[in-house]
Design a protein around this motif. Structure first.
Motif, PDB file in Angstrom:
ATOM      1  N   CYS A 192      12.354  -3.620 -15.581  1.00 56.08           N
ATOM      2  CA  CYS A 192      13.552  -2.809 -15.360  1.00 56.08           C
ATOM      3  C   CYS A 192      13.634  -2.337 -13.911  1.00 56.08           C
ATOM      4  O   CYS A 192      12.625  -2.188 -13.225  1.00 56.08           O
ATOM      5  N   ASN A 211      20.679  -4.351 -16.840  1.00 59.78           N
ATOM      6  CA  ASN A 211      19.422  -3.631 -16.684  1.00 59.78           C
ATOM      7  C   ASN A 211      19.216  -2.697 -17.867  1.00 59.78           C
ATOM      8  O   ASN A 211      20.119  -1.960 -18.255  1.00 59.78           O
ATOM      9  N   ALA A 212      18.012  -2.751 -18.464  1.00 63.97           N
ATOM     10  CA  ALA A 212      17.718  -1.916 -19.626  1.00 63.97           C
ATOM     11  C   ALA A 212      16.276  -1.437 -19.543  1.00 63.97           C
ATOM     12  O   ALA A 212      15.432  -2.027 -18.841  1.00 63.97           O
ATOM     13  N   GLN A 224      21.802   2.159 -13.374  1.00 64.58           N
ATOM     14  CA  GLN A 224      22.838   2.004 -14.392  1.00 64.58           C
ATOM     15  C   GLN A 224      23.691   0.764 -14.116  1.00 64.58           C
ATOM     16  O   GLN A 224      24.696   0.810 -13.422  1.00 64.58           O
ATOM     17  N   ARG A 225      23.250  -0.365 -14.665  1.00 62.80           N
ATOM     18  CA  ARG A 225      23.989  -1.628 -14.563  1.00 62.80           C
ATOM     19  C   ARG A 225      23.925  -2.334 -15.907  1.00 62.80           C
ATOM     20  O   ARG A 225      22.963  -2.164 -16.665  1.00 62.80           O
ATOM     21  N   SER A 226      24.893  -3.153 -16.173  1.00 70.56           N
ATOM     22  CA  SER A 226      24.958  -3.830 -17.467  1.00 70.56           C
ATOM     23  C   SER A 226      23.835  -4.839 -17.670  1.00 70.56           C
ATOM     24  O   SER A 226      23.513  -5.203 -18.805  1.00 70.56           O
ATOM     25  N   GLU A 250      15.906   1.584  -4.714  1.00 67.80           N
ATOM     26  CA  GLU A 250      15.798   0.857  -5.979  1.00 67.80           C
ATOM     27  C   GLU A 250      14.570  -0.031  -5.937  1.00 67.80           C
ATOM     28  O   GLU A 250      14.251  -0.639  -4.916  1.00 67.80           O
ATOM     29  N   LEU A 267      16.733   5.147 -14.615  1.00 63.02           N
ATOM     30  CA  LEU A 267      17.106   3.731 -14.670  1.00 63.02           C
ATOM     31  C   LEU A 267      18.348   3.468 -13.833  1.00 63.02           C
ATOM     32  O   LEU A 267      19.285   4.264 -13.826  1.00 63.02           O
TER      33      LEU A 267
END
Length: 213
Positions: A186, A180-181, A176-178, A119, A174
């Motif tokens: 990002c 993170n957009a 996938q976490r709430s 990551e 991306l």
């Protein structure tokens, strides 16, 4: 809500093969370095020689897109004490995640698997969803002394997503976490496009020609 700008360098999270990953690093030595600091999340490459016990030296990778400076792996731990040294009366920083300038010979644990998934965070680049299957460049801070107060982890970030074949990082989407957009700062999943342990193309050692679909 905007993404938080809080880089931690590269953080290994799995393996591209889908096989079980043991989350362990290999020990390497860092000779006293007056130019570079080292933090968890930094990437290192091989340096000349080894210590007296045969532990290979590494040095900080500068993010170059050339086979003369192939990345070796990601620092995931810093050794706080070495065998043979009396620890009586010593205070050990067991949370140590940073090596300052001219710190003497130190030892780090490095995830040197060329197939690791990690990551990483982008910089202020306005990343679009269409960028997240491309390649990326890397911004590395050689001397992170002034940044260590706010965060002792690596400040290495990704930048400039493109289909350029020689860029060192392949984006895998991306995280996938709430929190993170898609957009600036990002967090994304990545793999090496080229690596010292064999992820190159042909006997010439030319960089792998990965292009986004």
């Amino acid at each position: 809500m905007a993404n938080l700008n809080a880089p931690k360098g590269f953080s290994p999270v799995g393996n591209i093969s889908g096989a079980s990953w043991n989350e362990q690093g290999r020990m390497y030595a860092i000779a006293s370095d007056a130019s570079n600091t080292y933090a968890i999340g930094d990437v290192v490459m091989s340096a000349a020689s080894a210590d007296a016990n045969g532990v290979p030296y590494v040095t900080k990778w500068g993010g170059a897109t050339t086979t003369s400076a192939l990345p070796l792996g990601i620092i995931v731990g810093i050794r706080v004490a070495d065998p043979g040294v009396s620890l009586v009366g010593s205070t050990l920083s067991l949370e140590k995640s940073y090596i300052g300038l001219s710190a003497g010979t130190r030892y780090v644990y490095v995830v040197d698997d060329p197939m690791v998934i990690f990551e990483a965070q982008f910089d202020s680049t306005a990343v679009a969803a269409t960028d997240l299957h491309k390649n990326a460049a890397v911004t590395v801070t050689a001397n992170q002394t002034s940044l260590a107060v706010s965060s002792p982890f690596s400040s290495t970030v990704l930048t400039s997503p493109a289909t350029t074949a020689t860029l060192p990082i392949r984006l895998l989407g991306l995280v996938q976490r709430s929190d993170n957009a898609v957009g600036a700062y990002c967090k994304v999943l990545c793999k090496w496009n080229y690596h010292e342990f064999g992820v190159t193309a042909g006997a010439s050692g030319s960089v792998v020609g990965y292009l986004a679909p």
